[in-house]
Structures are given as C-alpha cells and as structure tokens.
Design a protein around this motif. Structure first.
Motif, PDB file in Angstrom:
ATOM      1  N   ARG A  31      49.049  17.898  19.923  1.00 20.90           N
ATOM      2  CA  ARG A  31      49.983  17.868  21.045  1.00 20.90           C
ATOM      3  C   ARG A  31      51.433  18.100  20.604  1.00 20.90           C
ATOM      4  O   ARG A  31      52.229  18.609  21.374  1.00 20.90           O
ATOM      5  N   PHE A  32      51.747  17.685  19.371  1.00 24.04           N
ATOM      6  CA  PHE A  32      53.155  17.854  18.950  1.00 24.04           C
ATOM      7  C   PHE A  32      53.276  18.576  17.626  1.00 24.04           C
ATOM      8  O   PHE A  32      54.277  18.483  16.920  1.00 24.04           O
ATOM      9  N   TYR A  33      52.273  19.325  17.265  1.00 21.13           N
ATOM     10  CA  TYR A  33      52.170  19.857  15.912  1.00 21.13           C
ATOM     11  C   TYR A  33      53.195  20.947  15.602  1.00 21.13           C
ATOM     12  O   TYR A  33      53.335  21.911  16.339  1.00 21.13           O
ATOM     13  N   VAL A  59      52.657  32.542  14.532  1.00 19.54           N
ATOM     14  CA  VAL A  59      52.019  33.001  15.772  1.00 19.54           C
ATOM     15  C   VAL A  59      52.179  31.955  16.869  1.00 19.54           C
ATOM     16  O   VAL A  59      52.689  30.857  16.625  1.00 19.54           O
ATOM     17  N   HIS A  60      51.695  32.297  18.075  1.00 21.17           N
ATOM     18  CA  HIS A  60      51.897  31.420  19.224  1.00 21.17           C
ATOM     19  C   HIS A  60      51.345  30.012  18.991  1.00 21.17           C
ATOM     20  O   HIS A  60      52.009  29.017  19.229  1.00 21.17           O
ATOM     21  N   ASN A  61      50.123  29.941  18.494  1.00 19.29           N
ATOM     22  CA  ASN A  61      49.497  28.632  18.261  1.00 19.29           C
ATOM     23  C   ASN A  61      49.225  28.534  16.763  1.00 19.29           C
ATOM     24  O   ASN A  61      48.123  28.709  16.307  1.00 19.29           O
ATOM     25  N   PRO A  62      50.281  28.240  15.975  1.00 18.33           N
ATOM     26  CA  PRO A  62      50.156  28.375  14.520  1.00 18.33           C
ATOM     27  C   PRO A  62      49.249  27.312  13.898  1.00 18.33           C
ATOM     28  O   PRO A  62      49.136  26.211  14.426  1.00 18.33           O
ATOM     29  N   ASP A  63      48.621  27.679  12.797  1.00 15.86           N
ATOM     30  CA  ASP A  63      47.763  26.769  12.031  1.00 15.86           C
ATOM     31  C   ASP A  63      46.803  25.998  12.927  1.00 15.86           C
ATOM     32  O   ASP A  63      46.789  24.767  12.933  1.00 15.86           O
ATOM     33  N   ARG A  64      46.004  26.756  13.644  1.00 12.41           N
ATOM     34  CA  ARG A  64      45.052  26.179  14.611  1.00 12.41           C
ATOM     35  C   ARG A  64      44.172  25.108  13.996  1.00 12.41           C
ATOM     36  O   ARG A  64      43.682  24.211  14.675  1.00 12.41           O
ATOM     37  N   TYR A  65      43.895  25.237  12.698  1.00  7.58           N
ATOM     38  CA  TYR A  65      42.933  24.318  12.089  1.00  7.58           C
ATOM     39  C   TYR A  65      43.578  23.311  11.143  1.00  7.58           C
ATOM     40  O   TYR A  65      42.913  22.738  10.280  1.00  7.58           O
ATOM     41  N   LEU A  66      44.866  23.089  11.342  1.00 10.43           N
ATOM     42  CA  LEU A  66      45.565  21.995  10.648  1.00 10.43           C
ATOM     43  C   LEU A  66      45.431  22.028   9.125  1.00 10.43           C
ATOM     44  O   LEU A  66      45.351  20.979   8.480  1.00 10.43           O
ATOM     45  N   VAL A  67      45.409  23.216   8.568  1.00 10.51           N
ATOM     46  CA  VAL A  67      45.371  23.359   7.111  1.00 10.51           C
ATOM     47  C   VAL A  67      46.576  22.655   6.493  1.00 10.51           C
ATOM     48  O   VAL A  67      46.456  21.887   5.534  1.00 10.51           O
ATOM     49  N   LEU A  68      47.752  22.926   7.056  1.00  6.87           N
ATOM     50  CA  LEU A  68      48.976  22.380   6.464  1.00  6.87           C
ATOM     51  C   LEU A  68      49.096  20.887   6.727  1.00  6.87           C
ATOM     52  O   LEU A  68      49.568  20.132   5.876  1.00  6.87           O
ATOM     53  N   PHE A  69      48.611  20.460   7.872  1.00  8.05           N
ATOM     54  CA  PHE A  69      48.658  19.023   8.160  1.00  8.05           C
ATOM     55  C   PHE A  69      47.819  18.230   7.172  1.00  8.05           C
ATOM     56  O   PHE A  69      48.245  17.185   6.664  1.00  8.05           O
ATOM     57  N   ASP A  70      46.626  18.708   6.876  1.00  2.12           N
ATOM     58  CA  ASP A  70      45.710  17.964   6.002  1.00  2.12           C
ATOM     59  C   ASP A  70      45.961  18.205   4.509  1.00  2.12           C
ATOM     60  O   ASP A  70      45.324  17.565   3.662  1.00  2.12           O
ATOM     61  N   PHE A  71      46.871  19.120   4.198  1.00  3.66           N
ATOM     62  CA  PHE A  71      47.026  19.543   2.803  1.00  3.66           C
ATOM     63  C   PHE A  71      47.301  18.390   1.837  1.00  3.66           C
ATOM     64  O   PHE A  71      46.646  18.242   0.799  1.00  3.66           O
ATOM     65  N   ASN A  72      48.260  17.565   2.186  1.00  4.65           N
ATOM     66  CA  ASN A  72      48.667  16.496   1.281  1.00  4.65           C
ATOM     67  C   ASN A  72      47.559  15.520   0.955  1.00  4.65           C
ATOM     68  O   ASN A  72      47.330  15.166  -0.199  1.00  4.65           O
ATOM     69  N   ASP A  73      46.875  15.090   2.002  1.00  4.55           N
ATOM     70  CA  ASP A  73      45.787  14.143   1.811  1.00  4.55           C
ATOM     71  C   ASP A  73      44.668  14.788   0.993  1.00  4.55           C
ATOM     72  O   ASP A  73      44.063  14.157   0.117  1.00  4.55           O
TER      73      ASP A  73
END
Ligand code: 26Q
Length: 768
Positions: A663-665, A706-720
């Motif tokens: 929602r706020f990515y 792109v409009h809906n970037p990183d649809r699969y949260l690669v960058l979000f999960d990277f650190n963990d």
C-alpha cells in the motif's frame, strides 16, 4: 517382476534381430536401448492387461502436461529389476548407464506437469486405479542453450531415441470435430508401474493425425482444397507443447489442443462404458475426472454435449458432470487464469459453446444476481469459474494456497459453495526422488530403519534417534554426490566448482515472482564485500542456477542474461576465486534435477509470500537432506511445521505483511538508504556488464521506475534475505548443521505423493 537373465537376454536379441537386423555384438546405443525396453514391455504385458480388465471405479487425470522425464531407470526400479538388468547387461559387456543419454520425455513445463507424473507413479504404487490422459506432443519443452549469456531455444526432438515405452493403440482411435476440420486422435499408451507390486496403470497420450491418408490426386487437381488443408493441419495440433508456465497465451491452436485432448479422452471413456452396457447416467459410479488446472476444463461442456447426444437431458447430463468432475488450481497469478474470447470459442467449437451458455443460464438461476458470479462476461469465457461452478470439489495445493483461494481470488465462490473447497498439499514420489536419484543416502537409511519408508514415507521419522550415528556417512555421501555433480557441470557447462564449496542451488522455472533476481543481487552484494576487503572470511560457495524462461517472457530472459554476466564476472576474477563461483546450467530438466537435488547444500525457495502455490522442488531437496532458505510461502510453511523452523532458514515478509507493504511501497527509498544494495542494483545500468540489447536496463526499470515498480518486493526483502543467507553459510559444515539436514529428511514424510494421492482418493475421488 520375476527376472530370468537368460530369458531376458534372449528377448533382447530377438528384438535386436527383428527390429534392427542386428545383434548384441553390433548393436548401437539406440538399438540396445529400444531392445532392452521392448524385451521388458513384452514381459509386463500380462500384468498391464490384467490391470485394464478391472471394472473398479477409476479416476482419469486430465492434464495438458505430463513431465515424465526419463522412463527406463524408474521403470526398472519399480519393476524391481534394476540390479538384475544391470548385471545381465554387464555380462555381455554393456553398461546400463549408457542410457543416461536417452532424451527425457519433457511433455510439461514445470511443477504442474511433474506433479502429474509423480501422482501417476504414486497411485500405481498405492494400487489406486488412476490413469492419465493427455497429449503426445511431437516436440516437448524446448532445449535451452546459452550463447553469449542469452537463452536460445531449439526444438525438443524427444522421439529421436524412439519411444519403446509406448504402444500405439490404433484400434482405440477416435475422431475429433472442430467447426473447420475433423482430425483423428490416435492413442499411445505408456505403462505406469507401481513400485514392486505388479500394478500397471496407463498414461494415454493422444496424437493428432489426418482422418484419411493424404489425397494426392485431389490435391494435385486443387479440388477438395479444405480436405487437403485439413490433412496438412491435423498433425499441427499436437506438434508442440506451449512453453508457458504461469502465464496464459490466448493462441487458438492451444484451444484446439485442449479440446482435442478432452474430446478424445471422453469419447474413450464413454465408449468403454457403453461396451460394458452401462447407463451413462451412472457414469460417476465408474469414473471420476480430475482437471489439472483449467487447461482441460473444456471437458465439462464436451461431456455435457456427448451425454445429450447419447439421449440424456441437459439436467441429467449436468448432474453427471457435477459428480464426475473436480478441479485443481495451481496458481493465483491473474495472468495465468485462462480466459478465452467467446467469439473465437464459438467459432471453433459451436456445440461446446452452446453448452457453456446453458451452464451460464443455470448459474444465473442459482446464484445471487449481484454481478459476482459469471462464466461468460463481456464476451470472455472464464474457465476457472466454469470449473468451480460445475465441479464437486475444488482444491488448492498447499494450506496457505487453499486459504488464499478461499479468502481472496475465489472468495465469492467460497461464500456460495464452501463445501466444495478442500486442500490437498502436493507431494513427490520418493522412488524417483530418493531411491533412484540418491541410492547411497537411501542405503544409509535402509541400514538403520529398514525399507518400510519406500512405500510409507512417514516411517522416516524412525531415523531421528539414529541421526548422530549417521552424520558421518551422510556427510560422505553428500560429498560424493557433490563431486559427481561438479564433474558433470565441468563437462557440460565448462565451469570448475570445487566440491568442498557450499552448493547453494536455485532450480525452477524462471519467473519474476520466484525472484531469481533476489539471489542474483545477493551474489553481487557478497562479491562487492569480498572485493572491497570488508569480508575476508566468506564461506566458499558455489551459486548454482537452473531455469528455462518462456521464449516470449522478456524480463525472464533478461534475468538469465544478468546471472550469466554475473557468472562471467565472478568466475574470471582470481581474487574472489577462493570464495565463490556462479553457474547457470543449461537445459535444466528432470534428469538434471535428479543429479542436482542430491548434491545441494542449500535449497533456495524465495518467492514473494503468497505467490508460489506450493512448490515441489522444495520437497525434493528436503527429502535429500538439504535445508531450505526460503520465505513463508507455499509448502515451505508446511515444511517448517514438519521439520521445525529452527532447522530451516526463513526470511522475508509474510503474506499478511506483503499486503500491507504494497500500500505504501517505495523501492527507491529502500535503495537510497542502502548503499550496498544500491551498488548491486546499479550494476544493471552502470556499465559493469555489456548491455547491447538494453535488457538489463529494462530490469532496472522494472525494479525502480515503471508504474508499479518491484512488484515482487525483491528490494524490500533484500536485507533480511542477505542476513539469513549469511547466517546459513556461516553455520554450514558443523555437526549442528548436518543435524538440521537430517532432521529435514526425517520430517519429509508428509510430502510423499503417496499421501497426496491417498488424500485425493479419500476426499475427492472416492476410489480404493
Ligand atoms: C495456460 C494457458 C496458456 C498457455 C499456458 C498456460 C499455463 C501452462 C502451465 C499456465 C500455467 C502452467 C503451469 C503452472 C504450474 O506449473 N504451477 C505450479 O504448480 C505446481 C504444482 O502444483 C506448484 O507446486 C507450483 O507452486 C505452481 O507454480
């Protein structure tokens, strides 16, 4: 099967002389392969015939894909003659291993097709009357090679080696009618051997042929143009497997394939019932049908049509279908849900379309008229909705997946028909995926707990108290398997992997949701840390990939290119050579999987939570004593429940968290706050790699702009991911680590396909 060496060798000689005008002395590999196989086929025929004569209720598993792999070793194992045949051939100076060159039957893309193959084997092994019905593609899934790091596809001529494990059954040929052509469907039957129990079930694959032999006279005179065209086009229907996995391509030829397969199969079933004098209203007493995803869902309107042709009313026919059909969903990806243009469908199959309209009318009379329930809407036919409305049961393939079906993509249907929805967690056959691919580990287990686990995988838990005793043997066997894989990779890919390295493996279809990209970026991250001197004690690791990308899937192909470029960078760098290697193996398939799965130290199962319906590769690694590095997705969740979360390495956002994050990515913010991650991502555009075709730039855009970037949260999960991955790699090698591996082996019982088919038989098929 009883084995007599002399008799067997005589049968082989007989076949060599009759089929190839040769003998044991002079036969080449291909001739020998065919003769050995045919000699066995001759011997098993009586059992096969006997299985077919039974009038017990049977299940027909309808699937556009059966990813069978190589037949010969698995068949010999199940017939109980693997050692006998090895010995017999050795006695005449031949090595059974030479048949490792025989082409796989790759009549499937990935998980869904391999699942169908495992279920056939398990059902036969559990004495369940299950037959497969599908398509005999002339060319299976393309052969993949890399040129300059790019994927290239070649036709898969799997019949090059002959097809001695099939029998063409001319007498059971039927005709299939389309609006513009009629074609002949000729079945080829493959025996499916139960594990050492004399049961032989059948996989019946249909091949399309012209109705009459080609008419040269009329062709030359240019008369009967349509007929001639029919003859040209007939074989086209079963020419090739569509190489898409989890994406829909709306090609009319694919629709033709689907109808061809279900019409031929249902005609086959109906004819058998009529021959036995059965009232077709009672069909569900004799048959139950499992629809493997939406690909065979046209079977529903086709059976409605056939039954009415046979004199039943629509209501009677509908009642039969409502009891006979069941539907398995394998994906929640919107782009994989099959939808067909209503006009195209009605043009090609008017009789079938008419039935779909009738079903839609029945639905309208039954469901709330609030717009949530439809089969045809805006001139599009929704195949999953047709399946859910008519079928008795609808199942997902892992707990988390079935819950998502109920609460998300099919929640409206679940509200209307809660009793239809069931979960059947996927499974794999332990014969191919432990006994056959890892005989040395199987022998260690046999030595401690006997052989019950071969047909009752839950028995593996008896191994727990012996874990400390077998730790050393397990390490030794894993080491041997790794050395063998390393030699194979050296020969086929030209990359040196020191066997003492950690083998970190990600093998599966290439898809953005599976996040090979996450793995790739982590490799660059470690690489940069090693180069900069920040990490001087990185545990030596080989990162091994295997995956085919659908030929039309641009980003998937770009990811392959990216990883191949990373491999080139890393493998040619002498400074990091003591710490890491990267290899992307070519043409990953079932036979490659058998070699890889037994040699892996780390199993990468890193899809974005909620996306991987189940996964079955995860189960194969677990059974072979590999810890999972994964998200709480698909069957990983149940793997952790069974083996203990502390025996695996879990990271990343959960399904619930994914929904909230989206929602706020803002992936840009994440990258800006993390210089090491940023550096890895920027290699896509900073000139680190040549990018003549702009593919890597496109990947960069899909992550950030792109409009809906990183649809699969690669960058979000990277650190963990990197944190847990490093923890895993540092744990590697201790007794505690190998104990985790073996705890996974002991806990794999639930993931036997024997359990899965038994669940289907009990909860859905009502067969024994
Ligand atoms: C559909 C329309 C047109 C062309 C192709 C397709 C198509 C083909 C294959 C759509 C989907 C597939 C394959 C899907 C698949 O393999 N799904 C996997 O199924 C496994 C077995 O249940 C699961 O373990 C995996 O999680 C799931 O991805």
């Amino acid at each position: 099967m009883e084995f007599k060496r002399e008799e067997f060798l005589r049968a082989v000689e007989g076949c060599l002389s009759a089929e190839f005008a040769t003998d044991l002395e002079r036969a080449n590999k291909k001739e020998l392969y065919n003769a050995v196989s045919k000699a066995l086929m001759e011997q098993i025929y009586p059992d096969w015939e006997a299985s077919g004569r039974s009038e017990k209720k049977r299940c027909a598993y309808f699937s556009a894909e059966f990813l069978m792999g190589r037949a010969i070793f698995s068949n010999l194992l199940n017939l109980g003659v693997l050692d006998d045949v090895t010995g017999a051939l050795a006695s005449v100076g031949e090595d059974l291993k030479q048949f490792e060159e025989v082409e796989d039957a790759a009549l499937g893309n990935g998980g869904l097709g391999r699942l169908a193959a495992c279920y056939l084997e398990s059902a036969a092994s559990k004495r369940l009357p299950l037959d497969g019905y599908g398509i005999r593609y002339r060319y299976g899934l393309f052969r993949q090679t890399f040129r300059d790091g790019y994927q290239h596809e070649e036709g898969d001529d799997w019949l090059r080696w002959g097809d001695p494990w099939s029998v063409r059954v001319e007498r059971d040929a039927v005709e299939v009618r389309f609006a513009d052509q009629t074609v002949r469907a000729v079945p080829y039957d493959m025996p499916i051997f139960g594990y050492r129990n004399n049961v032989v079930n059948t996989l019946r694959l249909w091949s399309a042929e012209p109705v009459q032999a080609f008419d040269f006279a009329s062709f030359n005179e240019m008369r009967g143009e349509n007929k001639a065209a029919d003859n040209f086009n007939a074989t086209k229907i079963t020419d090739v497997l569509y190489p898409n996995d989890n994406t829909m391509v709306g090609k009319i030829l694919r629709l033709r394939q689907q109808y061809f397969m279900v019409s031929a199969s249902l005609q086959d079933v109906v004819r058998k019932l009529k021959a036995r004098g059965k009232d077709l209203r009672e069909l569900p007493r004799s048959y139950v049908f499992q629809l493997n995803d939406t690909h065979p869902v046209l079977a529903i309107p086709e059976l409605l049509r056939i039954l009415q042709e046979e004199g039943l009313s629509f209501d009677e026919a509908f009642a039969v279908c409502g009891q006979a059909f069941n539907f398995t969903n394998h994906t929640i990806m919107a782009e994989a849900l099959e939808k067909w243009d209503a006009l195209a469908l009605s043009d090609l199959l008017p009789g079938v379309y008419e039935q779909i309209v009738a079903v839609q009318q029945r639905l309208e009379s039954e469901a709330p008229a609030d717009g949530r329930y439809y089969i045809i809407r805006d001139n599009v036919v929704h195949m999953a909705n047709l399946a859910i409305y008519v079928c008795a049961k609808v199942n997902g393939v892992a707990e988390i997946h079935t819950n998502i079906l109920k609460t998300d993509i099919f929640r409206d249907w679940y509200e209307l028909y809660p009793e239809k929805f069931v979960n059947i967690t996927n499974g794999i056959t332990p014969r191919r995926w432990l006994l056959l691919n890892n005989p040395a580990l199987a022998a260690i287990i046999d030595g401690k707990i006997g052989t019950d686990w071969h047909t009752d995988l839950k028995a593996l838990k008896k191994l727990k108290p012996f874990i400390p005793d077998i730790l050393g043997d397990f390490k030794r066997v894993k080491g041997e398997n790794k050395a063998k894989l390393a030699a194979y990779i050296k020969e086929h890919e030209g990359v040196d992997i020191p066997p003492h390295f950690i083998f970190d493996v990600q093998v599966k279809r290439l898809h953005e949701y599976k996040r090979q990209m996450l793995n790739a970026l982590s490799i660059l991250y470690f690489y940069h840390k090693i180069k900069s001197g920040e990490m001087t004690d990185f545990p030596p690791t080989a990162f091994i990939f295997g995956a085919k990308a659908a030929p039309g899937y641009y980003n998937a192909k770009a990811i392959i290119k990216f990883i191949n470029e990373i491999a080139r960078l890393v493998n040619s760098d002498e400074e990091v050579a003591p710490y890491m290697r990267v290899v992307f193996v070519q043409n990953y398939n079932v036979s490659y999987a058998e070699k890889i799965v037994c040699a892996a130290d780390v199993s990468e199962q890193i899809s974005m939570a909620g996306m991987e319906a189940s996964g079955t590769g995860n189960m194969k690694f677990m059974l072979n004593g590999t810890v999972t590095l994964g998200t709480l997705d698909g069957a990983n969740v149940e793997i952790c429940e069974e083996a203990g979360r502390n025996n695996n390495y879990i990271f990343g956002a959960t399904v619930e968290e994914v929904a909230a994050i989206k929602r706020f990515y803002s992936p840009r913010e994440i990258v800006e706050q993390d210089p090491a991650l940023k550096r890895a991502v920027e290699t896509l555009v900073d000139g680190t790699f040549p990018d003549e075709k702009g593919m890597l730039r496109k990947l960069h855009e899909s992550l950030l702009t792109v409009h809906n970037p990183d649809r699969y949260l690669v960058l979000f999960d990277f650190n963990d991911y990197v944190r847990v991955k490093e923890e895993l790699l540092r744990d590697f090698g201790s007794d505690a680590y190998y104990t985790k591996c073996l705890m996974n082996v002991c806990s794999a019982g639930k993931f036997s396909a024997d359990r899965s088919v038994n669940d289907y038989a009990r909860l859905i098929w009502k067969i024994r």
